[in-house]
Design an enzyme around this catalytic site. Structure first.
Site, PDB file in Angstrom:
ATOM      1  N   GLY A  50      23.084 -25.941  24.038  1.00 30.88           N
ATOM      2  CA  GLY A  50      23.162 -28.107  24.619  1.00 30.88           C
ATOM      3  C   GLY A  50      23.499 -28.318  26.015  1.00 30.88           C
ATOM      4  O   GLY A  50      22.636 -29.031  26.789  1.00 30.88           O
ATOM      5  N   ASP A 107      27.312 -30.301  26.801  1.00 31.35           N
ATOM      6  CA  ASP A 107      26.784 -31.667  26.260  1.00 31.35           C
ATOM      7  C   ASP A 107      27.917 -32.743  26.599  1.00 31.35           C
ATOM      8  O   ASP A 107      27.727 -33.465  26.241  1.00 31.35           O
ATOM      9  CB  ASP A 107      25.721 -31.182  25.809  1.00 31.35           C
ATOM     10  CG  ASP A 107      26.257 -30.769  24.700  1.00 31.35           C
ATOM     11  OD1 ASP A 107      27.093 -30.540  23.848  1.00 31.35           O
ATOM     12  OD2 ASP A 107      25.398 -29.365  23.442  1.00 31.35           O
ATOM     13  N   ASP A 110      32.689 -33.737  20.737  1.00 33.17           N
ATOM     14  CA  ASP A 110      33.591 -34.154  19.464  1.00 33.17           C
ATOM     15  C   ASP A 110      34.482 -33.600  19.016  1.00 33.17           C
ATOM     16  O   ASP A 110      35.046 -34.485  19.561  1.00 33.17           O
ATOM     17  CB  ASP A 110      32.133 -33.235  18.745  1.00 33.17           C
ATOM     18  CG  ASP A 110      31.906 -34.718  17.617  1.00 33.17           C
ATOM     19  OD1 ASP A 110      32.833 -35.711  17.418  1.00 33.17           O
ATOM     20  OD2 ASP A 110      31.240 -34.678  16.668  1.00 33.17           O
ATOM     21  N   THR A 114      34.826 -26.388  19.345  1.00 36.65           N
ATOM     22  CA  THR A 114      34.195 -25.737  20.699  1.00 36.65           C
ATOM     23  C   THR A 114      35.195 -26.109  21.878  1.00 36.65           C
ATOM     24  O   THR A 114      35.126 -24.387  23.066  1.00 36.65           O
ATOM     25  CB  THR A 114      32.516 -26.554  21.030  1.00 36.65           C
ATOM     26  OG1 THR A 114      32.157 -26.397  19.732  1.00 36.65           O
ATOM     27  CG2 THR A 114      31.797 -25.251  22.248  1.00 36.65           C
ATOM     28  N   ASP A 166      20.528 -31.496  19.938  1.00 32.38           N
ATOM     29  CA  ASP A 166      19.185 -31.241  18.886  1.00 32.38           C
ATOM     30  C   ASP A 166      19.981 -31.460  17.567  1.00 32.38           C
ATOM     31  O   ASP A 166      21.081 -31.968  17.798  1.00 32.38           O
ATOM     32  CB  ASP A 166      19.200 -29.542  18.940  1.00 32.38           C
ATOM     33  CG  ASP A 166      20.282 -29.176  18.920  1.00 32.38           C
ATOM     34  OD1 ASP A 166      21.589 -28.903  18.739  1.00 32.38           O
ATOM     35  OD2 ASP A 166      20.339 -28.577  17.622  1.00 32.38           O
ATOM     36  N   ARG A 172      15.332 -31.382  21.446  1.00 32.29           N
ATOM     37  CA  ARG A 172      16.414 -31.064  23.102  1.00 32.29           C
ATOM     38  C   ARG A 172      15.479 -31.553  24.448  1.00 32.29           C
ATOM     39  O   ARG A 172      16.014 -31.869  25.587  1.00 32.29           O
ATOM     40  CB  ARG A 172      16.499 -29.145  23.224  1.00 32.29           C
ATOM     41  CG  ARG A 172      16.994 -28.736  22.260  1.00 32.29           C
ATOM     42  CD  ARG A 172      17.761 -27.782  22.187  1.00 32.29           C
ATOM     43  NE  ARG A 172      18.839 -26.742  21.725  1.00 32.29           N
ATOM     44  CZ  ARG A 172      19.534 -26.915  21.135  1.00 32.29           C
ATOM     45  NH1 ARG A 172      20.363 -27.814  21.819  1.00 32.29           N
ATOM     46  NH2 ARG A 172      20.337 -26.320  20.137  1.00 32.29           N
TER      47      ARG A 172
HETATM   48  P1  IMP Z   1      32.666 -30.074  18.954  1.00 38.33           P
HETATM   49  O1  IMP Z   1      33.450 -28.650  19.242  1.00 38.33           O
HETATM   50  O2  IMP Z   1      33.014 -30.641  17.275  1.00 38.33           O
HETATM   51  O3  IMP Z   1      33.513 -30.966  20.557  1.00 38.33           O
HETATM   52  O4  IMP Z   1      31.665 -29.792  19.556  1.00 38.33           O
HETATM   53  C1  IMP Z   1      30.401 -29.535  20.401  1.00 38.33           C
HETATM   54  C2  IMP Z   1      29.057 -29.363  19.700  1.00 38.33           C
HETATM   55  O5  IMP Z   1      28.531 -30.009  18.793  1.00 38.33           O
HETATM   56  C3  IMP Z   1      28.477 -29.914  21.384  1.00 38.33           C
HETATM   57  O6  IMP Z   1      28.398 -28.531  22.033  1.00 38.33           O
HETATM   58  C4  IMP Z   1      26.907 -29.716  20.428  1.00 38.33           C
HETATM   59  O7  IMP Z   1      26.355 -28.892  19.904  1.00 38.33           O
HETATM   60  C5  IMP Z   1      27.431 -30.390  19.204  1.00 38.33           C
HETATM   61  N1  IMP Z   1      27.042 -31.532  18.935  1.00 38.33           N
HETATM   62  C6  IMP Z   1      28.511 -32.639  18.962  1.00 38.33           C
HETATM   63  N2  IMP Z   1      28.150 -33.964  18.720  1.00 38.33           N
HETATM   64  C7  IMP Z   1      26.521 -34.083  18.941  1.00 38.33           C
HETATM   65  C8  IMP Z   1      25.326 -34.516  18.473  1.00 38.33           C
HETATM   66  O8  IMP Z   1      25.954 -35.527  18.032  1.00 38.33           O
HETATM   67  N3  IMP Z   1      24.633 -34.046  19.029  1.00 38.33           N
HETATM   68  C9  IMP Z   1      23.966 -33.104  19.435  1.00 38.33           C
HETATM   69  N4  IMP Z   1      25.322 -32.396  19.025  1.00 38.33           N
HETATM   70  C10 IMP Z   1      26.122 -32.502  18.899  1.00 38.33           C
HETATM   71 MG    MG Z   2      24.175 -28.186  19.445  1.00 37.77          MG
END
Ligand code: IMP
Ligand code: MG
Length: 188
Positions: A50, A107, A110, A114, A166, A172
């Protein structure tokens, strides 16, 4: 916010335009550059996939003579927009991290899973410093152990695509960030 001209199925609106992103990335680059002593080398680590587009613009906005770029790949188990699974480190960095100023480039934050996982991995390698720059932050979590020092934009809760982000590996390549309608079954 503006209307999407045409052509992308499901795309509801442009959330951050190409121009807004370019201007914010220039600001971030200047802030990051000013944060570190001029003589110190930065190791900028992009989270694939991302962050690839954001990182490539960001490093060009960080004006200093010595900077290294590396990447690591983390993936949430599960596909599409379902971020309920565990985070797996698919590919580690090549560059030595110990004793380096590490800037992790993400990127979008959320759930923060990650970032928490990758932050732990990098911290275990004893960097001189570890900071995070995220293009987008949904501000959806309270359990973040590595709060980004730099954030491009606070993001809405929609599923966002473009500028590296994506939906099922598509979109992307869009030069802007847009909100897209996501199918209910999420099995994309
Ligand atoms: P987390 O681990 O829930 O914080 O999610 C992080 C990863 O989820 C990011 O690096 C993205 O790859 C993916 N992600 C989270 N939200 C979105 C979104 O709205 N669009 C695209 N990818 C997302
Ligand atoms: Mg992703």
């Amino acid at each position: 916010m503006s209307e999407v001209a045409t052509g992308y199925p499901g795309l509801q609106r442009v959330v951050f335009s190409e121009e807004e992103i370019a201007s914010r990335v220039r600001q971030l680059g200047a802030e990051i550059d000013a944060f570190y002593p001029p003589e110190d080398e930065l190791l900028v680590i992009g989270l694939l996939k991302g962050a690839y587009m954001f990182l490539s613009d960001l490093v060009r906005a960080i004006e200093r003579p010595t900077l290294k770029v590396d990447f690591l790949t983390a993936a949430l188990y599960g596909e599409g927009t379902d971020a309920s699974g565990e985070v797996k480190l698919v590919r580690d960095v090549d560059a030595p991290v110990t004793g380096r100023h590490v800037l992790l480039v993400e990127d979008i934050v959320d759930s923060g899973k990650t970032l928490n996982r990758v932050g732990d991995v990098l911290l275990s390698k004893s960097p001189r410093s570890l900071e995070v720059c995220a293009l987008l932050h949904k501000k959806a979590t309270t359990g973040l152990r590595y709060e980004p020092r730099w954030v491009g934009f606070d993001a809405p809760s929609d599923w966002l695509v473009g500028y590296g982000l994506d939906l099922g590996e598509r979109y992307r390549h869009l030069p802007f960030v847009g909100a897209i309608a996501v199918e209910e079954d999420r099995g994309i």
